[in-house]
Write an enzyme that holds these catalytic residues in place. Structure first.
Site, PDB file in Angstrom:
ATOM      1  N   GLN A  16       0.595  -1.124  -0.033  1.00  0.00           N
ATOM      2  CA  GLN A  16       0.110   0.008   0.114  1.00  0.00           C
ATOM      3  C   GLN A  16       0.809   1.203  -0.044  1.00  0.00           C
ATOM      4  O   GLN A  16       0.431   2.473  -0.311  1.00  0.00           O
ATOM      5  CB  GLN A  16      -1.060  -0.087   1.152  1.00  0.00           C
ATOM      6  CG  GLN A  16      -2.035  -1.269   1.057  1.00  0.00           C
ATOM      7  CD  GLN A  16      -2.987  -1.041   2.298  1.00  0.00           C
ATOM      8  OE1 GLN A  16      -2.614  -1.680   3.281  1.00  0.00           O
ATOM      9  NE2 GLN A  16      -4.236  -0.270   2.309  1.00  0.00           N
TER      10      GLN A  16
ATOM     11  N   HIS B 228      -2.058  -4.103 -13.292  1.00  0.00           N
ATOM     12  CA  HIS B 228      -1.546  -3.898 -14.575  1.00  0.00           C
ATOM     13  C   HIS B 228      -2.560  -4.563 -15.497  1.00  0.00           C
ATOM     14  O   HIS B 228      -3.097  -4.063 -16.346  1.00  0.00           O
ATOM     15  CB  HIS B 228      -0.208  -4.533 -14.674  1.00  0.00           C
ATOM     16  CG  HIS B 228       0.779  -3.791 -13.905  1.00  0.00           C
ATOM     17  ND1 HIS B 228       2.025  -4.220 -13.782  1.00  0.00           N
ATOM     18  CD2 HIS B 228       0.738  -2.463 -13.373  1.00  0.00           C
ATOM     19  CE1 HIS B 228       2.715  -3.293 -12.910  1.00  0.00           C
ATOM     20  NE2 HIS B 228       2.099  -2.006 -12.716  1.00  0.00           N
TER      21      HIS B 228
ATOM     22  N   ASP C 292       2.244   1.489  -8.416  1.00  0.00           N
ATOM     23  CA  ASP C 292       3.536   1.366  -9.066  1.00  0.00           C
ATOM     24  C   ASP C 292       4.545   2.357  -8.242  1.00  0.00           C
ATOM     25  O   ASP C 292       5.485   1.831  -7.983  1.00  0.00           O
ATOM     26  CB  ASP C 292       3.728   1.751 -10.331  1.00  0.00           C
ATOM     27  CG  ASP C 292       2.962   0.770 -11.339  1.00  0.00           C
ATOM     28  OD1 ASP C 292       2.646  -0.225 -10.653  1.00  0.00           O
ATOM     29  OD2 ASP C 292       3.272   0.911 -12.609  1.00  0.00           O
TER      30      ASP C 292
ATOM     31  N   HIS D 271       1.116  -9.188   4.427  1.00  0.00           N
ATOM     32  CA  HIS D 271      -0.042  -8.315   4.149  1.00  0.00           C
ATOM     33  C   HIS D 271      -0.729  -8.273   2.861  1.00  0.00           C
ATOM     34  O   HIS D 271      -0.681  -7.237   2.245  1.00  0.00           O
ATOM     35  CB  HIS D 271       0.200  -6.995   4.681  1.00  0.00           C
ATOM     36  CG  HIS D 271      -0.892  -6.008   5.203  1.00  0.00           C
ATOM     37  ND1 HIS D 271      -0.745  -5.504   6.330  1.00  0.00           N
ATOM     38  CD2 HIS D 271      -2.160  -5.744   4.478  1.00  0.00           C
ATOM     39  CE1 HIS D 271      -2.153  -4.775   6.481  1.00  0.00           C
ATOM     40  NE2 HIS D 271      -2.729  -4.790   5.202  1.00  0.00           N
TER      41      HIS D 271
ATOM     42  N   ASN E 154      -1.628 -10.993   7.940  1.00  0.00           N
ATOM     43  CA  ASN E 154      -2.854  -9.843   8.306  1.00  0.00           C
ATOM     44  C   ASN E 154      -4.042 -10.279   7.757  1.00  0.00           C
ATOM     45  O   ASN E 154      -4.202 -10.742   6.421  1.00  0.00           O
ATOM     46  CB  ASN E 154      -2.430  -8.809   7.668  1.00  0.00           C
ATOM     47  CG  ASN E 154      -3.536  -7.525   7.982  1.00  0.00           C
ATOM     48  OD1 ASN E 154      -3.411  -7.014   8.702  1.00  0.00           O
ATOM     49  ND2 ASN E 154      -4.104  -7.104   6.782  1.00  0.00           N
TER      50      ASN E 154
ATOM     51  N   GLU F 282      -4.869  -2.403  14.080  1.00  0.00           N
ATOM     52  CA  GLU F 282      -5.490  -1.504  13.213  1.00  0.00           C
ATOM     53  C   GLU F 282      -6.849  -0.929  13.676  1.00  0.00           C
ATOM     54  O   GLU F 282      -7.629  -1.769  14.469  1.00  0.00           O
ATOM     55  CB  GLU F 282      -5.736  -2.102  11.673  1.00  0.00           C
ATOM     56  CG  GLU F 282      -4.603  -2.504  11.068  1.00  0.00           C
ATOM     57  CD  GLU F 282      -4.864  -2.977   9.659  1.00  0.00           C
ATOM     58  OE1 GLU F 282      -6.031  -2.831   9.091  1.00  0.00           O
ATOM     59  OE2 GLU F 282      -4.115  -3.862   9.031  1.00  0.00           O
TER      60      GLU F 282
HETATM   61  C1  GBH Z   1      -7.968  -3.547   6.394  1.00  0.00           C
HETATM   62  O1  GBH Z   1      -8.732  -4.331   6.091  1.00  0.00           O
HETATM   63  C2  GBH Z   1      -6.661  -3.772   5.694  1.00  0.00           C
HETATM   64  O2  GBH Z   1      -5.991  -4.765   6.784  1.00  0.00           O
HETATM   65  C3  GBH Z   1      -5.988  -2.786   5.256  1.00  0.00           C
HETATM   66  O3  GBH Z   1      -4.801  -3.039   4.498  1.00  0.00           O
HETATM   67  C4  GBH Z   1      -6.892  -1.705   4.684  1.00  0.00           C
HETATM   68  O4  GBH Z   1      -6.019  -0.547   4.235  1.00  0.00           O
HETATM   69  C5  GBH Z   1      -7.848  -1.317   5.794  1.00  0.00           C
HETATM   70  O5  GBH Z   1      -8.531  -2.362   6.082  1.00  0.00           O
HETATM   71  C6  GBH Z   1      -8.685   0.082   5.449  1.00  0.00           C
HETATM   72  O6  GBH Z   1      -9.430  -0.599   4.222  1.00  0.00           O
HETATM   73  O7  GBH Z   1     -15.484  -1.971  -0.419  1.00  0.00           O
HETATM   74  O8  GBH Z   1     -17.349  -3.253   0.332  1.00  0.00           O
HETATM   75  O9  GBH Z   1     -15.629  -4.269  -0.964  1.00  0.00           O
HETATM   76  C7  GBH Z   1     -10.176  -4.342   6.827  1.00  0.00           C
HETATM   77  C8  GBH Z   1     -11.043  -5.248   5.986  1.00  0.00           C
HETATM   78  C9  GBH Z   1     -11.502  -5.700   3.640  1.00  0.00           C
HETATM   79  C10 GBH Z   1     -12.740  -3.911   4.740  1.00  0.00           C
HETATM   80  C11 GBH Z   1     -12.145  -5.281   2.514  1.00  0.00           C
HETATM   81  C12 GBH Z   1     -13.014  -3.323   3.665  1.00  0.00           C
HETATM   82  C13 GBH Z   1     -13.967  -4.018   1.328  1.00  0.00           C
HETATM   83  C14 GBH Z   1     -15.291  -3.858   1.585  1.00  0.00           C
HETATM   84  N1  GBH Z   1     -11.355  -4.473   4.721  1.00  0.00           N
HETATM   85  N2  GBH Z   1     -13.213  -4.433   2.752  1.00  0.00           N
HETATM   86  S1  GBH Z   1     -16.026  -3.402  -0.025  1.00  0.00           S
END
Ligand code: GBH
Length: 515
Positions: A52, A72, A81, A151, A195, A404
């Site tokens: 990220q 990609h 990228d 992760h 994670n 988190e």
């Molecule tokens: C965390 O996961 C991750 O560990 C982290 O990398 C990420 O940046 C952070 O959340 C914030 O997003 O848009 O309806 O498809 C939390 C679990 C899994 C929650 C994916 C959001 C997408 C929901 N996440 N989910 S949707």
């Protein structure tokens, strides 16, 4: 019909164990009752992840990761990228974190940097040297590095054999972990293997939202979860056997995303308990419960649904006795990512789609909950306190690292919503610790930077530091929440009510030295 659309549920699912389900009414608090002080054994930290933030996707011997390939092929614009260019700007990031008084710096390593072909025959020492510099810089700036092995990014080549749907991934993960521990176990003492395995498995193998983009509904998420669980357990044992003594008091564990659940209907509480088991319990029970294994309710209902679909075996794979033994107890702490909660309802048993969601529980958002800009994230601070009490009661009060917690808010540097979110969640955490004796040892903010938010690209900025993704310099600018956290950590206590920070924050532009 979607035999596994429960995925969404599963993921969105969460908990409430018998003991902890009820919402607690808080007493009136005042500053001097001590409940809002940060005890000495509580560390406050900040979190990032490799894919990220790093960018440098093809630099210094790195091979494409699953995410590079996916973004990609799908032509993501913008992609990661360059991301925050933290590969080059890591010193700036670390200094930013240290200057906000954080004690923990959580980061992950890029597997495709360290083992570009996935094989032990090609260890990339440029990557090893890079991470040595990064980790030493974290320590030099007075922080404790907390390293996640995985992760969600791995060498793209593994997806050719099905990624985490294949048991080959277990061996690959062991190899990778061995290289990492050998090189870094003397520098790092806090480790996380994987994670949020369930989030990954559900979104990747259940919905195909993530690379490689194939869906494998029905069985996929369960197989992926099981492979991750076994990979985690083996790596835990590897660490304990060979690397535990590289650093005194080393710790290694796994981090699960747990949401809290509240029954929508006051006449029952079962739906929230079931939701807990499908979400938090799915991979926590095998590790933290006395009996080990998956929650009974999952075993029963998934088997029943599989038979209804005409299958001869359950879509949830079995854990053998020896696997249960291998997995039980393999975490030195309970790693918890908490963001949000849901309301739950029992769905009447029928051949309807909802029942086929495997759990028999439906989920909704309470329309009284304030919403974040991320549509999946209603703001429910009491869910964190309740979850901590559930973990305490259900799993014998293990040390909990909240790894988190955060919201996307918006791009504004005066991020009052995010600041309030931290206040209300930290308050819940402190009450759970100081009043209810929940054994919380760390609270780690997600995230240091506005980073690449997976499929949401850059549209959901979670950072306490703004990153200008339109500038080639990826200029960092601390937000109001950054200064607020800095003050709170310095004072080591929260005020009894939220005091709105002054607008605007002191600094407009962070040049890497001044703050
Ligand atoms: C965390 O996961 C991750 O560990 C982290 O990398 C990420 O940046 C952070 O959340 C914030 O997003 O848009 O309806 O498809 C939390 C679990 C899994 C929650 C994916 C959001 C997408 C929901 N996440 N989910 S949707």
């Amino acid at each position: 019909m979607k035999p596994f659309s429960i995925g969404l549920q599963i993921f969105l699912l969460l908990p409430c164990l018998i003991f902890g389900r009820t919402t607690v009414n808080f007493p009136n608090l005042s500053d001097d009752d001590g409940l809002l002080k940060f005890p000495d054994d509580l560390m406050i930290g900040v979190s990032t992840s490799a894919y990220q933030t790093e960018g440098a996707w093809d630099i210094d011997g790195k091979s494409p990761s699953n995410w590079d390939e996916y973004t990609h092929v799908k032509n993501f614009t913008p992609n990661a990228d360059i991301a925050c260019d933290s590969y080059h700007k890591y010193k700036e990031d670390i200094k930013l974190a240290a200057n906000a008084n954080f004690k923990f710096f959580r980061m992950s390593l890029s597997w495709s940097r360290i083992l570009p072909t996935g094989s032990l025959e090609n260890i990339n020492y440029d990557a090893i040297n890079h991470y040595k510099k990064v980790l030493n810089e974290v320590k030099k700036q007075g922080m404790i590095p907390f390293v996640t092995l995985y992760h969600w990014d791995h060498p793209a080549i593994f997806d050719k054999f099905g990624g985490w749907n294949s048991e080959k991934m277990i061996i690959a993960f062991n190899n990778y972990a061995q290289v990492v521990f050998k090189n870094f176990a003397s520098i790092v003492k806090f480790w996380t293997t994987i994670n949020e395995p369930i989030a990954y498995c559900y979104y990747e193998h259940g919905k195909g939202f993530l690379p490689p983009g194939d869906t494998f509904e029905g069985r996929g998420p369960y197989i992926c979860g099981q492979n991750m669980l076994i990979a985690h357990a083996q790596v835990y044992h590897l660490f304990k056997k060979k690397y535990n003594n590289y650093n005194p008091n080393s710790q290694i564990g796994i981090v699960n995303a747990c949401w809290n659940f509240y029954p929508a209907n006051s006449s029952e509480s079962e739906s929230a308990v079931i939701a807990f088991q499908y979400n938090c319990g799915w991979l926590s029970n095998p590790i933290f419960s006395k009996k080990g294994d998956y929650p009974d309710i999952m075993k029963q209902r998934i088997k029943e649904n599989s038979y209804l679909e005409g299958l001869s075996t359950s879509r949830l794979p079995e854990l053998s006795k020896s696997m249960i033994k291998l997995i039980k107890g393999t975490s030195d702490y309970f790693g918890l990512n908490y963001y949000t909660s849901r309301m739950t309802n029992n769905v009447k048993k029928s051949q309807s789609e909802k029942w086929f969601d495997d759990s028999g529980v439906d989920m909704t958002i309470n329309n009284e909950w304030p919403m974040d800009v991320a549509a999946w994230l209603p703001i429910v601070p009491e869910g964190l306190g309740d979850m901590l009490r559930i973990i305490k009661n259900k799993y014998k009060n293990p040390p909990v690292y909240i790894l988190e917690n955060g919201i996307a808010s918006d791009g504004n540097r005066y991020d009052l919503e995010r600041t309030k979110y931290f206040y209300s969640h930290m308050k819940e955490m402190l009450i759970a610790k100081n009043r209810d004796d929940c054994n919380v040892k760390a609270y780690v903010v997600w995230s240091l930077l506005d980073s690449f938010e997976w499929v949401a690209r850059y549209s959901q900025p979670f950072g306490i530091v703004h990153v200008d993704h339109n500038s080639p310099h990826r200029t960092r600018t601390p937000k109001t929440s950054y200064y607020w956290l800095k003050d709170m950590i310095h004072q080591r206590a929260l005020p009894s009510t939220f005091i709105t920070p002054l607008h605007p924050p002191k600094i407009i532009y962070w040049n890497g030295t001044e703050i």
